[in-house]
Design an enzyme around this catalytic site. Sequence first.
Site, mmCIF file in Angstrom:
data_model
loop_
_atom_site.group_PDB
_atom_site.id
_atom_site.type_symbol
_atom_site.label_atom_id
_atom_site.label_comp_id
_atom_site.label_asym_id
_atom_site.label_seq_id
_atom_site.Cartn_x
_atom_site.Cartn_y
_atom_site.Cartn_z
ATOM 1 N N HIS A 1 -11.957 -56.097 5.444
ATOM 2 C CA HIS A 1 -13.169 -55.494 6.003
ATOM 3 C C HIS A 1 -12.810 -54.173 6.670
ATOM 4 O O HIS A 1 -11.679 -53.984 7.129
ATOM 5 C CB HIS A 1 -13.851 -56.427 7.013
ATOM 6 C CG HIS A 1 -12.929 -56.962 8.061
ATOM 7 N ND1 HIS A 1 -12.051 -58.000 7.821
ATOM 8 C CD2 HIS A 1 -12.720 -56.583 9.345
ATOM 9 C CE1 HIS A 1 -11.357 -58.243 8.923
ATOM 10 N NE2 HIS A 1 -11.739 -57.396 9.859
ATOM 11 N N HIS B 1 -13.980 -51.742 9.765
ATOM 12 C CA HIS B 1 -14.793 -51.608 10.971
ATOM 13 C C HIS B 1 -15.388 -50.204 11.050
ATOM 14 O O HIS B 1 -14.682 -49.210 10.833
ATOM 15 C CB HIS B 1 -13.928 -51.773 12.218
ATOM 16 C CG HIS B 1 -13.337 -53.125 12.410
ATOM 17 N ND1 HIS B 1 -13.901 -54.067 13.230
ATOM 18 C CD2 HIS B 1 -12.224 -53.698 11.901
ATOM 19 C CE1 HIS B 1 -13.147 -55.165 13.223
ATOM 20 N NE2 HIS B 1 -12.123 -54.968 12.429
HETATM 21 P P1 5GP Z 1 -10.246 -58.072 12.547
HETATM 22 O O1 5GP Z 1 -9.654 -58.395 13.898
HETATM 23 O O2 5GP Z 1 -9.881 -59.135 11.536
HETATM 24 O O3 5GP Z 1 -9.975 -56.683 12.068
HETATM 25 O O4 5GP Z 1 -11.816 -58.109 12.776
HETATM 26 C C1 5GP Z 1 -12.582 -59.263 12.703
HETATM 27 C C2 5GP Z 1 -13.923 -58.913 13.309
HETATM 28 O O5 5GP Z 1 -14.870 -59.876 12.861
HETATM 29 C C3 5GP Z 1 -13.958 -58.953 14.834
HETATM 30 O O6 5GP Z 1 -14.413 -57.693 15.312
HETATM 31 C C4 5GP Z 1 -14.931 -60.069 15.156
HETATM 32 O O7 5GP Z 1 -15.743 -59.776 16.266
HETATM 33 C C5 5GP Z 1 -15.755 -60.173 13.885
HETATM 34 N N1 5GP Z 1 -16.264 -61.502 13.568
HETATM 35 C C6 5GP Z 1 -15.539 -62.652 13.532
HETATM 36 N N2 5GP Z 1 -16.327 -63.682 13.145
HETATM 37 C C7 5GP Z 1 -17.563 -63.149 12.907
HETATM 38 C C8 5GP Z 1 -18.793 -63.715 12.475
HETATM 39 O O8 5GP Z 1 -18.931 -64.912 12.237
HETATM 40 N N3 5GP Z 1 -19.857 -62.863 12.335
HETATM 41 C C9 5GP Z 1 -19.746 -61.521 12.607
HETATM 42 N N4 5GP Z 1 -20.851 -60.784 12.428
HETATM 43 N N5 5GP Z 1 -18.596 -60.957 13.018
HETATM 44 C C10 5GP Z 1 -17.520 -61.755 13.182
#
Ligand code: 5GP
Length: 134
Positions: A100, A102
């Site tokens: 993903h 951001h």
């Molecule tokens: P990472 O740390 O893997 O780069 O980012 C994961 C992101 O996913 C985090 O910013 C977290 O807040 C978001 N996130 C995790 N679970 C969910 C979810 O169930 N729904 C949404 N909309 N965001 C999520």
Amino acid sequence: MEENCIFCKIARGDIPSATLYEDEDLRVILDLGPASKGHALVIPKKHAANLFELPDETAQKAIVVAKRVAAKLKEGLHADGLNLVQNNGAAAGQTVDHFHIHLIPRYEGDTVNVGWTPGELNDADKEEILELFR
Ligand code: 5GP
Ligand code: ZN
């Protein structure tokens, strides 16, 4: 679709999400734990754990969609800037193992932390790295 992958379920629409954009390959949703107002995530519908597993075609589509949604967020929310952040691996802060991007709108004086302390490029590192690309 990976079993037990939360972003597979969200991207496919099995779990509802606040969706800003959707097409056959991608879904853009609001992050549930936003770093700032408008923090969104660009999520491919087909599972890839990280950048290294992502097909080129999906990567191309994802960056174009990220660009378009970023522009609309920045203008509509009157943000002063915007970070694209993309984490790969736990060491890099990845907590959801489904690729993903951001989109993090930035506002003058906000307390969002996506920075680092600059080091210094030394000759040995520089040579080692340049050699990888020769
Ligand atoms: P990472 O740390 O893997 O780069 O980012 C994961 C992101 O996913 C985090 O910013 C977290 O807040 C978001 N996130 C995790 N679970 C969910 C979810 O169930 N729904 C949404 N909309 N965001 C999520
Ligand atoms: Zn997945």
